[in-house]
Motif scaffolding. Structure first.
Motif, short mmCIF file in Angstrom:
data_model
loop_
_atom_site.label_atom_id
_atom_site.label_comp_id
_atom_site.label_asym_id
_atom_site.label_seq_id
_atom_site.Cartn_x
_atom_site.Cartn_y
_atom_site.Cartn_z
N PRO A 23 0.84 -1.20 0.00
CA PRO A 23 0.00 0.00 0.00
C PRO A 23 0.87 1.25 0.00
O PRO A 23 2.07 1.17 0.29
N PRO A 24 0.30 2.38 -0.33
CA PRO A 24 1.07 3.63 -0.28
C PRO A 24 1.52 3.94 1.15
O PRO A 24 0.89 3.52 2.13
N ARG A 25 2.59 4.69 1.23
CA ARG A 25 3.07 5.16 2.53
C ARG A 25 3.18 6.67 2.45
O ARG A 25 3.82 7.21 1.54
N ALA A 26 2.54 7.35 3.39
CA ALA A 26 2.58 8.81 3.39
C ALA A 26 3.95 9.32 3.80
O ALA A 26 4.57 8.78 4.73
N LEU A 27 4.42 10.33 3.07
CA LEU A 27 5.73 10.94 3.36
C LEU A 27 5.60 12.39 3.85
O LEU A 27 6.31 12.81 4.75
N ILE A 28 4.73 13.14 3.19
CA ILE A 28 4.60 14.58 3.43
C ILE A 28 3.12 14.94 3.51
O ILE A 28 2.32 14.42 2.72
N TYR A 29 2.77 15.83 4.43
CA TYR A 29 1.41 16.36 4.48
C TYR A 29 1.44 17.88 4.56
O TYR A 29 2.41 18.47 5.01
N SER A 30 0.35 18.48 4.08
CA SER A 30 0.24 19.94 4.08
C SER A 30 1.50 20.61 3.55
O SER A 30 2.12 21.43 4.23
N THR A 31 1.86 20.24 2.36
CA THR A 31 2.97 20.83 1.59
C THR A 31 4.36 20.36 2.02
O THR A 31 5.15 19.90 1.19
N SER A 32 4.67 20.53 3.33
CA SER A 32 6.07 20.35 3.71
C SER A 32 6.27 19.64 5.05
O SER A 32 7.41 19.53 5.51
N ASN A 33 5.20 19.20 5.67
CA ASN A 33 5.32 18.57 6.98
C ASN A 33 5.63 17.08 6.85
O ASN A 33 5.02 16.39 6.04
N LYS A 34 6.56 16.62 7.66
CA LYS A 34 6.98 15.22 7.60
C LYS A 34 6.33 14.41 8.72
O LYS A 34 6.08 14.92 9.81
N TYR A 35 6.11 13.16 8.45
CA TYR A 35 5.68 12.23 9.47
C TYR A 35 6.91 11.77 10.26
O TYR A 35 8.04 11.97 9.83
N SER A 36 6.65 11.12 11.36
CA SER A 36 7.75 10.69 12.21
C SER A 36 8.64 9.68 11.48
O SER A 36 9.82 9.54 11.81
N TRP A 37 8.07 8.96 10.54
CA TRP A 37 8.82 7.93 9.82
C TRP A 37 9.45 8.43 8.52
O TRP A 37 10.11 7.67 7.81
N THR A 38 9.23 9.68 8.16
CA THR A 38 9.74 10.19 6.89
C THR A 38 11.24 10.48 7.01
O THR A 38 11.65 11.28 7.86
N PRO A 39 12.04 9.84 6.16
CA PRO A 39 13.48 10.12 6.19
C PRO A 39 13.78 11.60 5.93
O PRO A 39 13.07 12.26 5.16
N ALA A 40 14.81 12.10 6.55
CA ALA A 40 15.17 13.52 6.45
C ALA A 40 15.49 13.94 5.02
O ALA A 40 15.39 15.12 4.67
N ARG A 41 15.85 12.98 4.17
CA ARG A 41 16.24 13.33 2.80
C ARG A 41 15.04 13.70 1.93
O ARG A 41 15.21 14.17 0.80
N PHE A 42 13.83 13.48 2.43
CA PHE A 42 12.63 13.88 1.70
C PHE A 42 12.16 15.25 2.20
O PHE A 42 12.08 15.48 3.40
N SER A 43 11.83 16.13 1.26
CA SER A 43 11.29 17.43 1.65
C SER A 43 10.24 17.87 0.65
O SER A 43 10.32 17.54 -0.54
N GLY A 44 9.26 18.64 1.13
CA GLY A 44 8.19 19.12 0.28
C GLY A 44 8.14 20.65 0.28
O GLY A 44 8.50 21.29 1.26
N SER A 45 7.65 21.20 -0.82
CA SER A 45 7.55 22.65 -0.95
C SER A 45 6.57 23.00 -2.05
O SER A 45 6.00 22.12 -2.70
N LEU A 46 6.37 24.31 -2.23
CA LEU A 46 5.61 24.84 -3.36
C LEU A 46 6.56 25.70 -4.17
O LEU A 46 7.32 26.51 -3.60
N LEU A 47 6.50 25.55 -5.49
CA LEU A 47 7.38 26.34 -6.34
C LEU A 47 6.74 26.49 -7.71
O LEU A 47 6.33 25.49 -8.31
N GLY A 48 6.63 27.72 -8.14
CA GLY A 48 6.13 27.96 -9.49
C GLY A 48 4.72 27.44 -9.72
O GLY A 48 4.41 26.96 -10.82
N GLY A 49 3.89 27.47 -8.68
CA GLY A 49 2.51 27.01 -8.85
C GLY A 49 2.34 25.51 -8.81
O GLY A 49 1.29 24.97 -9.18
N LYS A 50 3.39 24.81 -8.37
CA LYS A 50 3.33 23.36 -8.26
C LYS A 50 3.77 22.93 -6.87
O LYS A 50 4.53 23.61 -6.20
#
Lengths: 109, 115
Positions: free
Chosen positions: A45-72
């Motif tokens: 099944p899918p595993r959640a990594l990021i929520y609300s643009t840039s927030n990480k779950y406790s299990w999300t590796p530090a090398r993953f990051s989320g953001s908004l850029l250029g309307g995406k």
């Protein structure tokens, strides 16, 4: 008809950096879409990594990051590991409905 | 530990009905919004619908392709989420997942619609 588009596939070398994008049509992605990012490996099944643009779950590796850029919405993987090879999906909220992106297959080679 | 276990999948003919269940444990089910997501063989994820907690109104939202055919419900006394699927079509063939707030997922149950 809302369409959420991602790159079909991306290839990255181990230790490298790869950027995945999530675009909404029509219109730009904003924080009001509460972008999520998921990783899915074959047969799992899918595993959640990021929520609300840039927030990480406790299990999300530090090398993953989320953001908004250029309307995406953007998912950046820095220092990619072989185990990061997977399909990645974004998810956007449209006031009572959700739409998944088309998915990006990330190959680590 | 959060556990979500889907059941009820199987082979059904076009036009038929099926009810999926999702048994939840390891958290206070009553307080949580739950969703169903499906994935056709070899395809991407598709949101099916969501049900809010009773305290937030218990209302449901369904995706356009299933609206009027599928109904999400919950029995908080049994810690169970349901998906009633009617008028099934071939294109409803998929693995159906239940998810708690997107951070926890079941293993899915396969629904095959075929004559």
């Amino acid at each position: 008809q809302t369409v959420v588009t991602q790159e079909p596939s991306l290839t990255v070398s181990p230790g490298g950096t790869v950027t995945l994008t999530c675009a909404s049509s029509p219109g730009a992605v904003s924080s009001g879409h509460y972008p999520y990012w998921f990783q899915q490996k074959p047969g799992q099944p899918p595993r959640a990594l990021i929520y609300s643009t840039s927030n990480k779950y406790s299990w999300t590796p530090a090398r993953f990051s989320g953001s908004l850029l250029g309307g995406k919405a953007v998912l950046t993987l820095s220092g990619v590991q072989p185990e990061d090879e997977a399909e990645y999906y974004c998810l956007l909220y449209y006031g009572g409905a959700y739409v998944f992106g088309t998915g990006t297959k990330v190959t680590v080679l | 530990e959060v556990q979500l276990v889907e059941s009820g999948g199987g082979l059904v003919k076009p036009g038929g009905s099926l009810r999926l269940s999702c048994a939840a444990s390891g958290f206070t089910f009553t307080n949580v919004w739950m969703s169903w997501v499906r994935q056709a063989p070899g395809k991407g994820l598709e949101w099916v619908g969501r049900i809010k907690s009773k305290i937030d109104g218990g209302t449901t939202d369904h995706a356009a392709p299933v609206k009027g055919r599928f109904t999400i419900s919950r029995d908080d006394s049994k810690n169970t989420l349901y998906l009633q699927m009617n008028s099934l079509k071939n294109e409803d063939t998929a693995v159906y997942y239940c998810t708690k707030g997107w951070e926890s997922w079941g293993q899915g149950t396969l629904v095959t619609v075929s004559s």
